[in-house]
Design a protein around this motif. Structure first.
Motif, PDB file in Angstrom:
ATOM      1  N   ALA A  80      33.982  78.735 -23.228  1.00  0.00           N
ATOM      2  CA  ALA A  80      32.633  78.233 -23.489  1.00  0.00           C
ATOM      3  C   ALA A  80      32.438  78.156 -24.999  1.00  0.00           C
ATOM      4  O   ALA A  80      33.345  78.506 -25.766  1.00  0.00           O
ATOM      5  N   CYS A  81      31.270  77.707 -25.417  1.00  0.00           N
ATOM      6  CA  CYS A  81      30.945  77.670 -26.850  1.00  0.00           C
ATOM      7  C   CYS A  81      29.644  78.418 -27.111  1.00  0.00           C
ATOM      8  O   CYS A  81      28.791  78.504 -26.226  1.00  0.00           O
ATOM      9  N   GLY A  82      29.495  78.903 -28.331  1.00  0.00           N
ATOM     10  CA  GLY A  82      28.228  79.494 -28.791  1.00  0.00           C
ATOM     11  C   GLY A  82      27.743  80.604 -27.890  1.00  0.00           C
ATOM     12  O   GLY A  82      28.498  81.474 -27.438  1.00  0.00           O
ATOM     13  N   ALA A 115      17.650  76.903 -29.369  1.00  0.00           N
ATOM     14  CA  ALA A 115      18.303  78.208 -29.238  1.00  0.00           C
ATOM     15  C   ALA A 115      18.266  78.650 -27.778  1.00  0.00           C
ATOM     16  O   ALA A 115      17.201  78.774 -27.181  1.00  0.00           O
ATOM     17  N   SER A 116      19.419  78.885 -27.231  1.00  0.00           N
ATOM     18  CA  SER A 116      19.496  79.254 -25.825  1.00  0.00           C
ATOM     19  C   SER A 116      18.902  80.643 -25.587  1.00  0.00           C
ATOM     20  O   SER A 116      19.176  81.579 -26.332  1.00  0.00           O
ATOM     21  N   SER A 117      18.088  80.784 -24.571  1.00  0.00           N
ATOM     22  CA  SER A 117      17.551  82.113 -24.248  1.00  0.00           C
ATOM     23  C   SER A 117      17.663  82.349 -22.744  1.00  0.00           C
ATOM     24  O   SER A 117      18.514  83.120 -22.290  1.00  0.00           O
ATOM     25  N   ALA A 132      22.760  88.248 -33.455  1.00  0.00           N
ATOM     26  CA  ALA A 132      22.977  87.700 -34.803  1.00  0.00           C
ATOM     27  C   ALA A 132      22.875  86.180 -34.793  1.00  0.00           C
ATOM     28  O   ALA A 132      22.281  85.569 -35.685  1.00  0.00           O
ATOM     29  N   LEU A 133      23.433  85.560 -33.763  1.00  0.00           N
ATOM     30  CA  LEU A 133      23.371  84.092 -33.675  1.00  0.00           C
ATOM     31  C   LEU A 133      21.919  83.626 -33.571  1.00  0.00           C
ATOM     32  O   LEU A 133      21.495  82.689 -34.262  1.00  0.00           O
ATOM     33  N   LYS A 134      21.133  84.314 -32.730  1.00  0.00           N
ATOM     34  CA  LYS A 134      19.735  83.912 -32.573  1.00  0.00           C
ATOM     35  C   LYS A 134      19.014  83.979 -33.915  1.00  0.00           C
ATOM     36  O   LYS A 134      18.313  83.054 -34.299  1.00  0.00           O
TER      37      LYS A 134
HETATM   38  C1  F6R Z   1      22.761  78.862 -29.459  1.00  0.00           C
HETATM   39  C2  F6R Z   1      23.107  77.807 -28.531  1.00  0.00           C
HETATM   40  C3  F6R Z   1      24.479  77.242 -28.602  1.00  0.00           C
HETATM   41  C4  F6R Z   1      24.989  76.859 -27.195  1.00  0.00           C
HETATM   42  C5  F6R Z   1      26.327  76.123 -27.317  1.00  0.00           C
HETATM   43  C6  F6R Z   1      26.912  75.797 -25.952  1.00  0.00           C
HETATM   44  O1  F6R Z   1      21.479  79.358 -29.233  1.00  0.00           O
HETATM   45  O2  F6R Z   1      22.308  77.377 -27.746  1.00  0.00           O
HETATM   46  O3  F6R Z   1      25.358  78.104 -29.240  1.00  0.00           O
HETATM   47  O4  F6R Z   1      25.126  78.013 -26.433  1.00  0.00           O
HETATM   48  O5  F6R Z   1      26.142  74.942 -28.032  1.00  0.00           O
HETATM   49  O6  F6R Z   1      26.054  75.001 -25.207  1.00  0.00           O
HETATM   50  P1  F6R Z   1      26.188  74.849 -23.657  1.00  0.00           P
HETATM   51  O7  F6R Z   1      25.878  76.146 -23.023  1.00  0.00           O
HETATM   52  O8  F6R Z   1      25.199  73.780 -23.293  1.00  0.00           O
HETATM   53  O9  F6R Z   1      27.602  74.432 -23.379  1.00  0.00           O
END
Ligand code: F6R
Length: 608
Positions: free
Chosen positions: A300-302, A400-402, A483-485
């Motif tokens: 995965a990423c991020g 920002a993913s939560s 930290a990323l958030k």
């Molecule tokens: C950080 C954030 C990103 C995603 C990343 C992967 O808050 O949202 O790091 O987590 O770009 O995105 P998805 O989950 O859509 O593959």
């Protein structure tokens, strides 16, 4: 990263287009534009700036017809200027194109087109598409688009209108999402269902290499050989209300607040408490294969990669399957051996992240079993994997993913129990974990009630220029996510570290100007964490500790504390991440930043 909307029908084009673009602003927002076929010509407005500026500019026009295209851009080639905004046009201004993605061979194509006499007005890769369509156009716009895309290398989701074909929009897809829908309101094309869900909940997702011709009354999808494709409509299971802010100041606040519900939705109907087991319908087809896997690799990423890292700890411990967890963006360039009984799991909120998708394609080529944990129904990763589990977290709009992260952790717990019960996990052990998981929504609700306390801490710490987040074991990934958030929405330099690693170098940075957020719960690594906290204190570093409710021992050691309810250690990241999200949010807001739209970031990273 860009937002695309196309419409052909009787509705007010500008109102519809602007509303839809606003729903996609999270995908790209440095410039915007629109074009419309009217009175045998194409009229267009483009701006450098936000969608509201486009809205203002459109007030000065009386555009009323269709077909029309709207686009919001997140620059990849060329600055976010008016010239580079989409739509892009051919020499005669009779073809307009909006595009999401990157055309990797655009330079070569451009040179050739210039030699043939075409004149370019922008720095974009997209403009070559308009000129190629002009070049290939004979009598049929769809045919000209087909010939054009056959020359393109890279990624595209695109929509095209032309004076020559005033009744239609032609759309095409390669590695960048495109949905279409036709109903009594007209024909729609979009890069994301959120843009048009107000008008339709039934959508058709294009596959790579497909071309759609959309009119007010119907659509046809063909492939690169002009063979008609039969397409199924997908029912979108969330409505517009869910995609709006519902009274919250920002999407991020709405989405953090929704976490009890989205976590509940992730396990609703999947827990078999009596059996200490889990039902995952999306894995039914591969259940036998899963019984015999000997290794799992999570990519995965991020933020999703940090969920994957928690997944590694969970699945190894609960199911005893060895797990590798890593970045899809690194994996796709790695050369490594593949085990015969190895499966791959791709975790993605959007289901469209380009690096994750490429890593998935790579493993598919090796013939490996591929699984997905994806939030967006019908997205590329959901479709490309052999089997998978949807998050059911609802749309996540804030960049920002939560809530997606919390929901990913919940689904990973279900998967760990599912795999565990296929192996040595007992009914009682399974039940114990699932009971803890069922209690998570209420505990998250309790943490959300501490907003004021967290807000005060944000006020106290907001002016520091650096921040360290540290944890161990299950909460090492939580520290990375904390930290990323903070860095992505408040622009404060923040590092996530395993507390154990501090003495291998980073502790040299600590002084009274470098605060630490330590995740210090009453668990198997508590004593170790206390020692690490003492080491920070010895260097006069200010410390906020995230502690377990009722733990008094830590109070004398640190400057500030926040507490979360007691929970099974393996599930603690779902709770621990919530105060970290809220802390980052309040710091960002107090510093005057918009947490929903961090500079230079987009929600869905469809470029690599
Ligand atoms: C950080 C954030 C990103 C995603 C990343 C992967 O808050 O949202 O790091 O987590 O770009 O995105 P998805 O989950 O859509 O593959």
């Amino acid at each position: 990263m860009c937002g695309i909307i196309g419409y052909v029908g009787q509705k007010n084009n500008t109102e519809l287009g602007i509303k839809a673009l606003k729903r996609l602003e999270y995908r790209g927002y440095d410039s915007a534009g629109m074009a419309i076929v009217e009175n045998e010509k194409i009229s267009s407005v483009k701006i450098s700036g936000k969608v509201n500026q486009l809205k203002e500019s459109l007030k000065k026009t009386d555009f009323s017809g269709t077909p029309c295209l709207f686009h919001s851009r997140w620059a990849t080639h060329g600055k976010p200027t008016e010239e580079n905004a989409h739509p892009q046009f051919d020499c005669s201004g009779r073809v307009a194109v909006v595009h999401n993605g990157i055309i990797e061979n655009y330079r070569k194509l451009k040179e050739k087109l210039i030699d043939e006499g075409h004149e370019f007005t922008s720095e974009t890769d997209t403009e070559v598409i308009a000129h190629l369509i002009e070049k290939f156009y004979e009598e049929d716009l769809t045919e000209a688009v087909r010939k054009t895309v056959s020359l393109l290398q890279g990624a595209y989701g695109l929509a095209v209108i032309s004076v020559e074909a005033p009744e239609k929009i032609v759309a095409a897809r390669m590695s960048s999402p495109v949905v279409i829908s036709v109903n009594e309101s007209g024909g729609f094309v979009a890069s994301d269902p959120a843009a048009i869900v107000e008008h339709s909940q039934k959508m058709v997702f294009l596959e790579d290499g497909e071309i759609a011709t959309v009119t007010e009354d119907g659509f046809e999808v063909t492939d690169m050989e002009n063979i008609s494709q039969s397409k199924k409509e997908v029912e979108i299971d969330w409505d517009l209300e869910e995609a709006q802010k519902s009274g919250h100041p920002h999407f991020m606040m709405k989405e953090m607040t929704e976490q009890p519900k989205s976590i509940k939705n992730s396990f609703r109907g999947r827990i078999l408490m009596k059996e200490g087991d889990v039902k995952l319908g999306g894995l039914d087809e591969v259940v036998e294969k899963l019984k015999s896997i000997e290794k799992l690799t999570i990519l995965a990423c991020g933020t999703s990669s940090y969920a994957g890292l928690v997944g590694k700890y969970l699945i190894e411990e609960i199911s005893e399957i060895p797990v590798e967890a890593g970045l899809a963006s690194e994996f796709r360039y790695r050369k490594r051996p593949y085990g015969e009984k190895e499966a791959f799991l791709f975790v993605s909120q959007s289901g469209e992240t380009a690096d994750t998708l490429e890593a998935l394609k790579k493993t598919k080529k090796k013939g490996a079993l591929t699984l997905g944990i994806v939030n967006v129904v019908g997205s590329s990763i959901a479709r490309e994997t052999d089997a998978g589990i949807y998050n059911h977290a609802g749309p996540e709009i804030g960049v920002a993913s939560s809530k997606a992260f919390a929901s990913q952790l919940s689904v990973l717990t279900l998967l760990a129990v599912y795999l565990g019960r296929q192996r040595n996990l007992s009914v009682n052990e399974g039940r114990e974990i699932l009971k803890n998981l069922s209690g998570v929504p209420d505990s998250v609700e309790k943490i959300l009630q501490k907003k004021e306390e967290i807000k005060k801490l944000a006020e106290k710490y907001k002016d520091f220029e650096h921040f360290l987040f540290m944890g161990r074991r299950y909460n090492y990934p939580t520290a990375l996510e904390g930290a990323l958030k903070l860095k992505e929405i408040s622009y404060i330099h923040a590092e996530g570290y395993s507390a154990a690693e501090m003495k291998h170098g980073p502790i040299a940075l600590i002084d009274e100007n470098f605060p630490t957020f330590a995740i210090c719960l009453k668990d198997s690594v508590y004593d170790k964490m206390i020692s690490n906290v003492e080491e920070i204190k010895a260097r006069e570093g200010p410390i906020i500790a995230l502690k377990t409710e009722g733990d008094e021992e830590i109070e004398g050691v640190v400057d500030d504390t926040l507490s979360i309810p007691k929970i099974h250690e393996s599930l603690s990241p779902i709770l621990a991440v919530v105060p970290l999200q809220l802390f980052a949010y309040y710091v960002a807001v107090k510093k005057g930043h918009d947490p929903d739209k961090p500079e230079g970031l987009a929600k869905c990273v469809t470029v690599t």
